[in-house]
Write a protein that holds these residues in place. Structure first.
Motif, mmCIF file in Angstrom:
data_model
loop_
_atom_site.group_PDB
_atom_site.id
_atom_site.type_symbol
_atom_site.label_atom_id
_atom_site.label_comp_id
_atom_site.label_asym_id
_atom_site.label_seq_id
_atom_site.Cartn_x
_atom_site.Cartn_y
_atom_site.Cartn_z
ATOM 1 N N VAL A 23 -78.921 -1.689 46.800
ATOM 2 C CA VAL A 23 -80.079 -2.540 47.060
ATOM 3 C C VAL A 23 -80.102 -3.658 46.027
ATOM 4 O O VAL A 23 -80.011 -3.384 44.823
ATOM 5 C CB VAL A 23 -81.395 -1.711 46.980
ATOM 6 C CG1 VAL A 23 -82.606 -2.589 47.148
ATOM 7 C CG2 VAL A 23 -81.383 -0.594 48.006
ATOM 8 N N PRO A 24 -80.211 -4.919 46.464
ATOM 9 C CA PRO A 24 -80.285 -6.012 45.484
ATOM 10 C C PRO A 24 -81.480 -5.837 44.560
ATOM 11 O O PRO A 24 -82.595 -5.595 45.010
ATOM 12 C CB PRO A 24 -80.457 -7.267 46.351
ATOM 13 C CG PRO A 24 -80.210 -6.860 47.753
ATOM 14 C CD PRO A 24 -80.348 -5.377 47.836
ATOM 15 N N ALA A 25 -81.250 -5.953 43.271
ATOM 16 C CA ALA A 25 -82.316 -5.790 42.275
ATOM 17 C C ALA A 25 -82.896 -7.146 41.903
ATOM 18 O O ALA A 25 -83.142 -7.431 40.741
ATOM 19 C CB ALA A 25 -81.779 -5.070 41.047
ATOM 20 N N ALA A 26 -83.125 -7.975 42.912
ATOM 21 C CA ALA A 26 -83.622 -9.334 42.689
ATOM 22 C C ALA A 26 -85.115 -9.318 42.394
ATOM 23 O O ALA A 26 -85.883 -8.636 43.071
ATOM 24 C CB ALA A 26 -83.338 -10.192 43.918
ATOM 25 N N ASP A 27 -85.527 -10.101 41.397
ATOM 26 C CA ASP A 27 -86.938 -10.180 41.006
ATOM 27 C C ASP A 27 -87.839 -10.575 42.165
ATOM 28 O O ASP A 27 -88.955 -10.075 42.286
ATOM 29 C CB ASP A 27 -87.134 -11.197 39.875
ATOM 30 C CG ASP A 27 -86.636 -10.694 38.535
ATOM 31 O OD1 ASP A 27 -86.492 -9.463 38.381
ATOM 32 O OD2 ASP A 27 -86.400 -11.531 37.645
ATOM 33 N N ASP A 28 -87.351 -11.475 43.034
ATOM 34 C CA ASP A 28 -88.210 -11.939 44.127
ATOM 35 C C ASP A 28 -88.419 -10.884 45.205
ATOM 36 O O ASP A 28 -89.300 -11.032 46.049
ATOM 37 C CB ASP A 28 -87.688 -13.251 44.727
ATOM 38 C CG ASP A 28 -86.268 -13.151 45.229
ATOM 39 O OD1 ASP A 28 -85.498 -12.318 44.730
ATOM 40 O OD2 ASP A 28 -85.911 -13.935 46.136
ATOM 41 N N LEU B 91 -85.023 2.241 34.642
ATOM 42 C CA LEU B 91 -85.481 2.412 36.026
ATOM 43 C C LEU B 91 -84.791 3.570 36.738
ATOM 44 O O LEU B 91 -85.196 3.948 37.839
ATOM 45 C CB LEU B 91 -85.269 1.113 36.810
ATOM 46 C CG LEU B 91 -86.058 -0.083 36.298
ATOM 47 C CD1 LEU B 91 -85.670 -1.342 37.059
ATOM 48 C CD2 LEU B 91 -87.547 0.163 36.393
ATOM 49 N N ILE B 92 -83.753 4.131 36.143
ATOM 50 C CA ILE B 92 -83.090 5.279 36.750
ATOM 51 C C ILE B 92 -84.091 6.436 36.818
ATOM 52 O O ILE B 92 -84.760 6.755 35.845
ATOM 53 C CB ILE B 92 -81.820 5.668 35.976
ATOM 54 C CG1 ILE B 92 -80.785 4.554 36.128
ATOM 55 C CG2 ILE B 92 -81.262 7.009 36.451
ATOM 56 C CD1 ILE B 92 -79.534 4.740 35.324
ATOM 57 N N ASP C 273 -74.327 -3.901 37.300
ATOM 58 C CA ASP C 273 -74.615 -5.233 36.772
ATOM 59 C C ASP C 273 -73.329 -5.956 36.386
ATOM 60 O O ASP C 273 -73.325 -6.825 35.528
ATOM 61 C CB ASP C 273 -75.578 -5.155 35.590
ATOM 62 C CG ASP C 273 -75.034 -4.377 34.411
ATOM 63 O OD1 ASP C 273 -73.953 -3.760 34.536
ATOM 64 O OD2 ASP C 273 -75.668 -4.383 33.345
ATOM 65 N N SER C 274 -72.230 -5.606 37.068
ATOM 66 C CA SER C 274 -70.942 -6.211 36.741
ATOM 67 C C SER C 274 -70.800 -7.636 37.289
ATOM 68 O O SER C 274 -69.882 -8.342 36.925
ATOM 69 C CB SER C 274 -69.800 -5.337 37.263
ATOM 70 O OG SER C 274 -69.876 -5.209 38.675
ATOM 71 N N THR C 275 -71.713 -8.041 38.173
ATOM 72 C CA THR C 275 -71.714 -9.413 38.691
ATOM 73 C C THR C 275 -73.101 -10.011 38.483
ATOM 74 O O THR C 275 -74.017 -9.337 38.025
ATOM 75 C CB THR C 275 -71.373 -9.445 40.200
ATOM 76 O OG1 THR C 275 -72.431 -8.821 40.919
ATOM 77 C CG2 THR C 275 -70.053 -8.747 40.493
ATOM 78 N N ASP C 276 -73.264 -11.270 38.879
ATOM 79 C CA ASP C 276 -74.571 -11.916 38.758
ATOM 80 C C ASP C 276 -75.598 -11.296 39.698
ATOM 81 O O ASP C 276 -76.794 -11.399 39.465
ATOM 82 C CB ASP C 276 -74.461 -13.416 39.038
ATOM 83 C CG ASP C 276 -73.785 -14.161 37.897
ATOM 84 O OD1 ASP C 276 -73.762 -13.629 36.773
ATOM 85 O OD2 ASP C 276 -73.286 -15.276 38.142
ATOM 86 N N ASN C 277 -75.131 -10.668 40.776
ATOM 87 C CA ASN C 277 -76.025 -10.022 41.739
ATOM 88 C C ASN C 277 -76.145 -8.542 41.395
ATOM 89 O O ASN C 277 -75.333 -7.731 41.826
ATOM 90 C CB ASN C 277 -75.497 -10.199 43.170
ATOM 91 C CG ASN C 277 -75.429 -11.652 43.560
ATOM 92 O OD1 ASN C 277 -76.345 -12.409 43.262
ATOM 93 N ND2 ASN C 277 -74.350 -12.050 44.204
ATOM 94 N N VAL C 278 -77.151 -8.207 40.609
ATOM 95 C CA VAL C 278 -77.356 -6.831 40.172
ATOM 96 C C VAL C 278 -77.818 -5.998 41.367
ATOM 97 O O VAL C 278 -78.649 -6.424 42.164
ATOM 98 C CB VAL C 278 -78.400 -6.766 39.029
ATOM 99 C CG1 VAL C 278 -78.661 -5.338 38.605
ATOM 100 C CG2 VAL C 278 -77.920 -7.602 37.847
#
Length: 179
Positions: free
Chosen positions: A153-158, A113-114, A134-139
Motif C-alpha cells: 500500500v502506498p504510504a503517501a501522506d495525501d 507504525l509496524i 523505503d528503498s525507493t521514493d515511493n514508500v
C-alpha cells in the motif's frame, strides 16, 4: 523475552576500533546512545540486550561504544554488520501527540507504525502493517490481511486521513480495487 515489535532500529555496527572491544556504530537517527538503558542485537533470531559501558561521539553520525562483556577485538568483530536496535519505550517518538501535527514534540517513524491496523475511510479494516519498503521514493507499507495475504500500500501522506496512536490505527483513503 524481547519481541521485534518492541524495538526500533537505530543504526549498524560498522567496524571494530582498536583492540579492547570498541566498535563504531553508524547511527540512522539523531539519538544519544548513552540515554538508552541498553541496545539490542538479533543473535540467532533472539533479541539480546547489551549494556553500553562507554560511549563517545565519532563524527556527526557515529559513536564509538564498548559493551559489557565485549573486551577484545575478536569479540567485537562478531557484531560487525549487525543492526543496532533500541527499545521503543526508551525513545520519545511514540508519545500520544498526533503524528500529523508538525508542531508536536514527537515524531512517528515508519518503523513505529509496524503493528498498526490499517483501515479504509469507510472504517473497513484492511489488515495489519507488518513492514515497509523505503528503498525507493515511493514508500510502501506491507499489510497482512485477515486472510493472511500481503498487500503493498502506498504510504503517501495525501492518502493518510487519520493516525490514532493510542488505538494503534491508521485510516487511509485507498484507491478502489487495491484490496
Amino acid at each position: 523475552m524481547i519481541e521485534r515489535s518492541e524495538l526500533f532500529p537505530v543504526g549498524t555496527v560498522a567496524k571494530t576500533h582498536g583492540v579492547r572491544g570498541e566498535m563504531v556504530v553508524t547511527l540512522d537517527h539523531d539519538i544519544d546512545l548513552e540515554d538508552l538503558r541498553c541496545i539490542v542485537f538479533d543473535i540467532d533470531s533472539l533479541y539480546v540486550p547489551f549494556f553500553i559501558t562507554s560511549c563517545r561521539p565519532r563524527g556527526a553520525a557515529s559513536d564509538l561504544i564498548t559493551l559489557d562483556g565485549v573486551n577484545d577485538q575478536p569479540a567485537a568483530a562478531t557484531f560487525c554488520g549487525r543492526q543496532v536496535f533500541a527499545l521503543k519505550e526508551d525513545l520519545d517518538f511514540e508519545a500520544d501527540a498526533p503524528a500529523t501535527n508538525p508542531d508536536a514534540d514527537s515524531a512517528l517513524y515508519l518503523e513505529g507504525l509496524i503493528g498498526f491496523i490499517l483501515r479504509d475511510t469507510d472504517d473497513t479494516p484492511v489488515g495489519e502493517i507488518t513492514g515497509y519498503d523505503d528503498s525507493t521514493d515511493n514508500v510502501l507499507f506491507t499489510v497482512t490481511t485477515p486472510d493472511g495475504s500481503e498487500l503493498l500500500v502506498p504510504a503517501a501522506d495525501d492518502l493518510i486521513t487519520d493516525v490514532d496512536i493510542p488505538a494503534r490505527a491508521i485510516t487511509m483513503d485507498l484507491p478502489k480495487g487495491l484490496y
